[in-house]
Design a protein around this motif. Structure first.
Motif, PDB file in Angstrom:
ATOM      1  N   VAL A  17       0.836  -1.205   0.000  1.00 33.56           N
ATOM      2  CA  VAL A  17       0.000   0.000   0.000  1.00 33.56           C
ATOM      3  C   VAL A  17       0.870   1.254   0.000  1.00 33.56           C
ATOM      4  CG1 VAL A  17      -1.753   1.305   1.276  1.00 33.56           C
ATOM      5  CG2 VAL A  17      -1.896  -1.189   1.148  1.00 33.56           C
ATOM      6  N   ILE A  18       1.912   1.262   0.811  1.00 33.19           N
ATOM      7  CA  ILE A  18       2.836   2.398   0.910  1.00 33.19           C
ATOM      8  C   ILE A  18       4.248   1.853   0.672  1.00 33.19           C
ATOM      9  CG2 ILE A  18       3.580   4.337   2.338  1.00 33.19           C
ATOM     10  CD1 ILE A  18       0.584   4.331   1.824  1.00 33.19           C
ATOM     11  N   ASN A  32       0.221  12.454   6.453  1.00 37.17           N
ATOM     12  CA  ASN A  32       0.419  13.519   5.467  1.00 37.17           C
ATOM     13  C   ASN A  32       1.032  12.946   4.190  1.00 37.17           C
ATOM     14  OD1 ASN A  32       0.315  16.297   4.667  1.00 37.17           O
ATOM     15  ND2 ASN A  32       2.540  16.324   4.889  1.00 37.17           N
ATOM     16  N   ASP A  33       1.967  12.025   4.319  1.00 36.66           N
ATOM     17  CA  ASP A  33       2.609  11.388   3.169  1.00 36.66           C
ATOM     18  C   ASP A  33       1.577  10.627   2.331  1.00 36.66           C
ATOM     19  OD1 ASP A  33       5.237  10.724   1.859  1.00 36.66           O
ATOM     20  OD2 ASP A  33       4.507   8.700   2.247  1.00 36.66           O
ATOM     21  N   ILE A  34       0.676   9.946   2.980  1.00 36.05           N
ATOM     22  CA  ILE A  34      -0.374   9.197   2.284  1.00 36.05           C
ATOM     23  C   ILE A  34      -1.277  10.159   1.509  1.00 36.05           C
ATOM     24  CG2 ILE A  34      -2.466   7.829   2.666  1.00 36.05           C
ATOM     25  CD1 ILE A  34      -0.834   6.685   5.122  1.00 36.05           C
ATOM     26  N   LYS A  35      -1.622  11.256   2.137  1.00 34.06           N
ATOM     27  CA  LYS A  35      -2.508  12.241   1.509  1.00 34.06           C
ATOM     28  C   LYS A  35      -1.817  12.965   0.361  1.00 34.06           C
ATOM     29  CE  LYS A  35      -5.069  16.416   2.633  1.00 34.06           C
ATOM     30  NZ  LYS A  35      -5.343  17.404   3.668  1.00 34.06           N
ATOM     31  N   GLU A  36      -0.589  13.444   0.570  1.00 38.37           N
ATOM     32  CA  GLU A  36       0.108  14.265  -0.421  1.00 38.37           C
ATOM     33  C   GLU A  36       0.699  13.438  -1.566  1.00 38.37           C
ATOM     34  OE1 GLU A  36       0.011  17.580  -0.412  1.00 38.37           O
ATOM     35  OE2 GLU A  36      -1.231  17.450   1.386  1.00 38.37           O
ATOM     36  N   ASN A  37       1.411  12.358  -1.257  1.00 37.26           N
ATOM     37  CA  ASN A  37       2.120  11.593  -2.285  1.00 37.26           C
ATOM     38  C   ASN A  37       1.255  10.551  -2.988  1.00 37.26           C
ATOM     39  OD1 ASN A  37       4.507  13.009  -1.856  1.00 37.26           O
ATOM     40  ND2 ASN A  37       5.140  11.623  -0.236  1.00 37.26           N
ATOM     41  N   PHE A  38       0.276  10.010  -2.298  1.00 46.43           N
ATOM     42  CA  PHE A  38      -0.554   8.963  -2.893  1.00 46.43           C
ATOM     43  C   PHE A  38      -1.956   9.442  -3.225  1.00 46.43           C
ATOM     44  CE2 PHE A  38       2.774   6.548  -0.891  1.00 46.43           C
ATOM     45  CZ  PHE A  38       3.036   5.564  -1.826  1.00 46.43           C
ATOM     46  N   ILE A  42      -8.185   8.666   4.272  1.00 49.00           N
ATOM     47  CA  ILE A  42      -8.675   7.704   5.243  1.00 49.00           C
ATOM     48  C   ILE A  42     -10.191   7.875   5.312  1.00 49.00           C
ATOM     49  CG2 ILE A  42      -8.691   7.073   7.673  1.00 49.00           C
ATOM     50  CD1 ILE A  42      -5.750   8.053   7.726  1.00 49.00           C
ATOM     51  N   VAL A  43     -10.905   6.775   5.100  1.00 44.92           N
ATOM     52  CA  VAL A  43     -12.366   6.862   5.055  1.00 44.92           C
ATOM     53  C   VAL A  43     -13.052   6.096   6.181  1.00 44.92           C
ATOM     54  CG1 VAL A  43     -12.478   7.305   2.585  1.00 44.92           C
ATOM     55  CG2 VAL A  43     -12.531   4.946   3.411  1.00 44.92           C
TER      56      VAL A  43
END
Length: 109
Positions: A17-18, A32-38, A42-43
């Motif tokens: 996933v990451i 933040n990395d998940i939001k910005e780079n990918f 989160i739901v």
């Protein structure tokens, strides 16, 4: 600041996933990395809270006895693409305040 340890966090993250996940990201800007780079969000999350007795590692680091009750918070977090992002467990020694913690990281293949 009080140097006594009150919390241990166990974090499991699927590496598919990451894929570029590093210790530096985990200790600073994981979400933040998940939001910005990918471009993922989160739901949802499922959380369980329970009391349990500490394992040997927790007895050592949290400086408690094997019969000291611990608060355990387990959470599984999901992304908007339907994938499991992570599962974490916080083990918290029941005291007045929390100040420092240790993160144990397990990457899932």
């Amino acid at each position: 600041m009080d140097k006594e340890l009150y919390l241990i966090e166990y974090l499991k993250v699927p590496v598919q996933v990451i894929p570029h996940l590093t210790e530096e990201i985990l200790l600073s800007s994981f979400y933040n990395d998940i939001k910005e780079n990918f471009k993922l969000k989160i739901v949802g999350a499922n959380r369980k809270i329970r009391a349990d007795l500490p394992n040997n590692l927790e007895v050592e680091y949290l400086k408690c006895t094997p019969t000291t009750p611990m608060l355990e918070v387990q959470q599984v977090t999901y992304l908007n693409n339907g994938l499991l992002l992570n599962m974490f467990v916080h083990v918290i020694r029941m005291v007045k305040g929390l100040s420092l913690f240790i993160v144990f990281i397990m990457l899932i293949k």
